[in-house]
Design a protein around this motif. Structure first.
Motif, PDB file in Angstrom:
ATOM      1  N   THR A  20       0.930  -1.130  -0.093  1.00 26.67           N
ATOM      2  CA  THR A  20      -0.045   0.087   0.017  1.00 26.67           C
ATOM      3  C   THR A  20       0.883   1.181  -0.030  1.00 26.67           C
ATOM      4  O   THR A  20       2.230   0.886   0.265  1.00 26.67           O
ATOM      5  CB  THR A  20      -0.930  -0.011   1.221  1.00 26.67           C
ATOM      6  N   PRO A  21       0.507   2.508  -0.084  1.00 27.27           N
ATOM      7  CA  PRO A  21       1.174   3.386  -0.033  1.00 27.27           C
ATOM      8  C   PRO A  21       2.104   3.620   1.334  1.00 27.27           C
ATOM      9  O   PRO A  21       3.236   4.168   1.424  1.00 27.27           O
ATOM     10  CB  PRO A  21       0.172   4.774  -0.028  1.00 27.27           C
ATOM     11  N   GLN A  22       1.621   3.052   2.484  1.00 28.53           N
ATOM     12  CA  GLN A  22       2.200   2.940   3.604  1.00 28.53           C
ATOM     13  C   GLN A  22       3.047   1.809   3.916  1.00 28.53           C
ATOM     14  O   GLN A  22       4.019   1.921   4.876  1.00 28.53           O
ATOM     15  CB  GLN A  22       1.398   3.224   4.885  1.00 28.53           C
ATOM     16  N   TRP A  23       2.740   0.751   3.286  1.00 27.83           N
ATOM     17  CA  TRP A  23       3.385  -0.706   3.671  1.00 27.83           C
ATOM     18  C   TRP A  23       4.330  -1.120   2.381  1.00 27.83           C
ATOM     19  O   TRP A  23       3.759  -1.053   1.326  1.00 27.83           O
ATOM     20  CB  TRP A  23       2.024  -1.826   3.961  1.00 27.83           C
ATOM     21  N   SER A  24       5.324  -1.595   2.830  1.00 30.58           N
ATOM     22  CA  SER A  24       6.192  -2.061   1.881  1.00 30.58           C
ATOM     23  C   SER A  24       6.940  -3.597   2.569  1.00 30.58           C
ATOM     24  O   SER A  24       6.956  -3.668   3.772  1.00 30.58           O
ATOM     25  CB  SER A  24       7.554  -1.299   1.503  1.00 30.58           C
ATOM     26  N   LEU A  25       7.382  -4.529   1.619  1.00 31.03           N
ATOM     27  CA  LEU A  25       7.827  -5.716   1.824  1.00 31.03           C
ATOM     28  C   LEU A  25       9.097  -5.657   0.933  1.00 31.03           C
ATOM     29  O   LEU A  25       8.950  -5.612  -0.071  1.00 31.03           O
ATOM     30  CB  LEU A  25       6.771  -6.930   1.667  1.00 31.03           C
ATOM     31  N   THR A  26      10.207  -6.150   1.723  1.00 30.14           N
ATOM     32  CA  THR A  26      11.356  -6.372   1.119  1.00 30.14           C
ATOM     33  C   THR A  26      12.204  -7.676   1.177  1.00 30.14           C
ATOM     34  O   THR A  26      11.903  -8.281   2.293  1.00 30.14           O
ATOM     35  CB  THR A  26      12.450  -5.060   1.354  1.00 30.14           C
ATOM     36  N   GLY A  27      12.722  -8.102   0.281  1.00 29.80           N
ATOM     37  CA  GLY A  27      13.540  -9.594   0.516  1.00 29.80           C
ATOM     38  C   GLY A  27      14.888  -9.273  -0.281  1.00 29.80           C
ATOM     39  O   GLY A  27      14.847  -8.616  -1.390  1.00 29.80           O
ATOM     40  N   ALA A  28      15.943 -10.027   0.154  1.00 36.74           N
ATOM     41  CA  ALA A  28      17.177  -9.813  -0.647  1.00 36.74           C
ATOM     42  C   ALA A  28      17.785 -11.115  -0.152  1.00 36.74           C
ATOM     43  O   ALA A  28      17.859 -11.838   0.810  1.00 36.74           O
ATOM     44  CB  ALA A  28      18.129  -8.728   0.124  1.00 36.74           C
ATOM     45  N   LEU A  29      18.581 -11.819  -1.118  1.00 35.49           N
ATOM     46  CA  LEU A  29      19.344 -12.870  -1.162  1.00 35.49           C
ATOM     47  C   LEU A  29      20.664 -12.707  -1.807  1.00 35.49           C
ATOM     48  O   LEU A  29      20.552 -12.313  -2.967  1.00 35.49           O
ATOM     49  CB  LEU A  29      18.180 -14.094  -1.860  1.00 35.49           C
TER      50      LEU A  29
END
Length: 694
Positions: free
Chosen positions: A445-454
């Motif tokens: 959403t404009p407020q929520w983010s999900l990140t991932g890195a490998l």
């Protein structure tokens, strides 16, 4: 002084990205943001988004790996006498704390050559990763902004960033044009170390050139601590309320300048750093450190419609000397490092929705150690690397991937004197580390983010991991290298959930690292007889560098929430981190891992007045290897009072800090045991200071 590289935006349009980074409401650091700042310098109310430099060559607004930033008033109030002390409150960051003077950052339980220390994105070529008693030759007094990349930064900065990156930024090479004259000065006194310190800078320019000059000085006394019983070599010393041999004296300064053209600049700086300090492990012995540095930086942007969009680079030459001086004035051991580094980056024009950068890095470092405690031979290390980073923005988010190919050669000069053979014949090892990563940012959403890195990272063994053979005074053990060591190799997964709304934000992250080859300093179970200066012989424990399988897991939580937004502004903030490290070959915990830590703060502001109360808690660390002992928990309360000042066209900040209000006796679990029992954390203290800028 704690904010020497800052001065406010004023009607005369003194503006630069480095200076704006220190104004709390204006924290731009990227070149594009700096250009905007220059055009809007006449509007003091303009707020620019914070853009992180470290690990972010494309100046993206959001990163997949966690980065902590200290700047502005927060840096002023957090700044200590070392980088480790300054950053110790950041999530996932502890410090080696070899007393108050030599304190190197530890990131997620990894230290030494696994954490890359940078100055303006260039390598700090020194000997701080060799030993805990070797201080980093960067004084926080002259740093305007600190960025910490938690997690592997090997892709852009090499294998020595396999655990993280600490980047100290200043404006010694101005990055954007200046108009008129500006400057800043600060004084600070007090604290548990009875600090008296200050710094000043002046900058000027006419739009086509910019000049910068700064100087700083700091004196401290032996650190005051709650009354305790020091322990050395298993025996108790007389009770004390100060850490012995922990006073220091630091001096330094710099001169630099830049010429500006079209869409870029080229600049040059020269600086010197001189630090004399004691080490608690050896009474009467002090270290005399000096570093001279020459830096060159350039950037060319807006290169037209061709293949390249921008090119940038920096080159550094460092001459570093570290002498250990005996109580009678005789020089015992001298460590010297002379090295050069060249880094080049080229940002290519967008290829559809893909934008990216390619680069090259070259290092050539000569190291020598002379004296009775020289446990490493003279060595030469050469590294060359190519890297690429590409970013794709699409409907499913933003995906970033990159690779790095490196070649390293480490050469030992062996024994110069055959009468006392320790290091054998001259030899050379060659390594070809490879690193790769892929990460993704998804806006829920404009407020929520999900990140991932490998990521998959490799690190070439250092000269001391390969060739050490002698008594290491800082750890009190006999260390043996292994010239047959292979590359260190690890995999890392990092995930996080982020929320931001106005003044409020929250980040919950977790990471897991697996090392198929982790170079660990392990006890062999044997002893080695060493001869002391008085001719007596004693047995010391033998340790050897060995490849083991290792695992690192952890969580990090940080957030801030505005409780009241009226005449009084009230904010609550908190940070929590936990790291667990295990030697998978033996099942034992890895050494010097910080326990569960929590920092909770309450900030209040009304008009020019501000205040903060914070509670810093560390749990008991009883998950330690057999060669260590548990470290008790502690809870420390700190208080801060500030007042903003308006001084004509300039501004100022006065502060008073009361540290460790309850005078709690506390020890750092991430400190090597030989010093932990000799150097508790600071006791109750009062420090005050004032910064003025024009």
């Amino acid at each position: 002084m704690n904010k020497p590289i800052s001065f406010p935006m004023r009607r005369q349009a003194i503006a630069c990205a480095a200076c704006l980074a220190l104004v709390p409401a204006v924290q731009a650091q990227s070149a594009p943001a700096a250009t905007t700042a220059q055009s809007q310098a006449s509007s003091p109310s303009t707020t620019l988004p914070e853009v992180v430099v470290t690990g972010n060559p494309l100046a993206s607004g959001e990163l997949t790996l966690p980065v902590s930033v200290l700047s502005g008033d927060e840096l002023v109030l957090r700044r200590g006498s070392s980088l480790g002390e300054t950053l110790n409150s950041q999530p996932g960051v502890s410090s080696s704390y070899f007393g108050p003077n030599a304190s190197r950052p530890i990131v997620r339980g990894l230290d030494g050559d696994r954490v890359r220390i940078l100055s303006n994105a260039g390598a700090s070529l020194d000997a701080s990763s060799l030993s805990f008693d070797h201080a980093v030759p960067i004084d926080p007094l002259i740093v305007e902004r600190l960025e910490v990349l938690r997690g592997p930064g090997a892709l852009l900065y090499g294998g020595s960033a396999i655990g993280g990156v600490v980047n100290a930024l200043d404006n010694r090479i101005p990055k954007t044009p200046l108009q008129g004259l500006g400057g800043a000065a600060e004084l600070r006194v007090g604290g548990a170390d009875s600090e008296s310190g200050g710094a000043a800078l002046v900058e000027t320019g006419n739009g086509q050139y910019a000049l910068h000059a700064d100087a700083f000085a700091r004196n401290t006394s032996d650190l005051r601590v709650p009354r305790f019983t020091p322990l050395q070599d298993g025996g108790a010393l007389p009770e004390a309320d100060r850490v012995r041999n922990s006073a220091s004296r630091a001096r330094g300064g710099a001169f630099g300048g830049s010429l500006f053209f079209g869409g870029g600049h080229v600049g040059l700086s020269v600086d010197t750093y001189d630090n004399v300090y004691g080490t608690p492990a050896e009474e009467g012995i002090h270290i005399d450190m000096k570093r001279d540095h020459l830096g060159l930086a350039f950037e060319a942007k807006d290169l037209g419609g061709g293949l390249l969009r921008a090119v940038r680079g920096n080159a550094n030459y460092t001459d570093y000397r570290h002498a250990e001086v005996e109580a009678d004035g005789a020089i015992g051991t001298v460590f010297k490092t002379r090295g050069s580094e060249l880094r080049l980056e080229a940002e290519h024009a967008p290829l559809g929705s893909v934008r990216g950068t390619v680069g090259a890095q070259f290092e050539d470092v000569d190291f020598s150690a002379l004296g009775d405690e020289a446990f490493v031979p003279d060595t030469r290390t050469r590294r060359q690397a190519l890297f690429a980073l590409e970013e794709l923005a699409w409907a499913g988010g933003t995906t970033t991937g990159g690779v790095r190919i490196e070649h390293a050669r480490v050469r030992s000069a062996g024994d110069e004197d055959g009468a006392d053979p320790r290091f054998g014949a001259p030899s050379e090892r060659s390594f070809s580390p490879r690193s790769a990563s892929v990460s993704h940012l998804l806006k829920l959403t404009p407020q929520w983010s999900l990140t991932g890195a490998l990521s998959v990272s490799e690190r070439a063994p250092t000269s001391f991991e390969l060739y050490a053979n002698g008594l290491h005074a800082a750890t009190g053990v006999f260390e043996r290298g292994d010239a047959t060591l292979q590359k260190e190799r690890g995999r890392n997964l990092d995930v996080a959930l982020l929320w931001k709304s106005g003044e409020d934000h929250l980040r919950l992250g977790a990471f897991a690292s697996r090392f198929s080859r982790f170079i660990s300093l392990e006890a062999t179970g044997g002893t080695v007889d060493v001869v002391d200066d008085d001719g007596s012989t004693r047995a010391v424990a033998e340790y050897a560098f060995r490849p083991v399988r290792a695992r690192m897991n952890g969580i990090e939580l940080e957030g801030r929430h505005r409780l009241l937004d009226a005449a009084w502004k009230l904010d609550a903030s908190g940070k929590l981190d936990f790291t667990r490290g295990t030697n998978r070959d033996t099942g034992e915990p890895l050494p010097r891992i910080a326990p569960l830590r929590m920092l909770v703060g309450l900030d209040a502001r009304r008009g020019p007045w501000g205040g903060r109360i914070e509670v810093d808690h560390a749990a008991r660390q009883d998950r330690v290897p057999a060669t260590d002992v548990p470290t008790p928990s502690y809870t420390i309360v700190n208080l801060t009072l500030t007042r903003s000042l308006q001084l004509g066209p300039g501004d100022g900040l006065w502060f008073v800090k009361v540290g460790n209000v309850g005078d709690e006796l506390a020890y750092s679990a991430s400190t090597v045991r030989t010093v932990r029992d000799l150097s508790p954390l600071p006791g109750r203290s009062v420090k005050t200071g004032i910064r003025v800028a024009f």
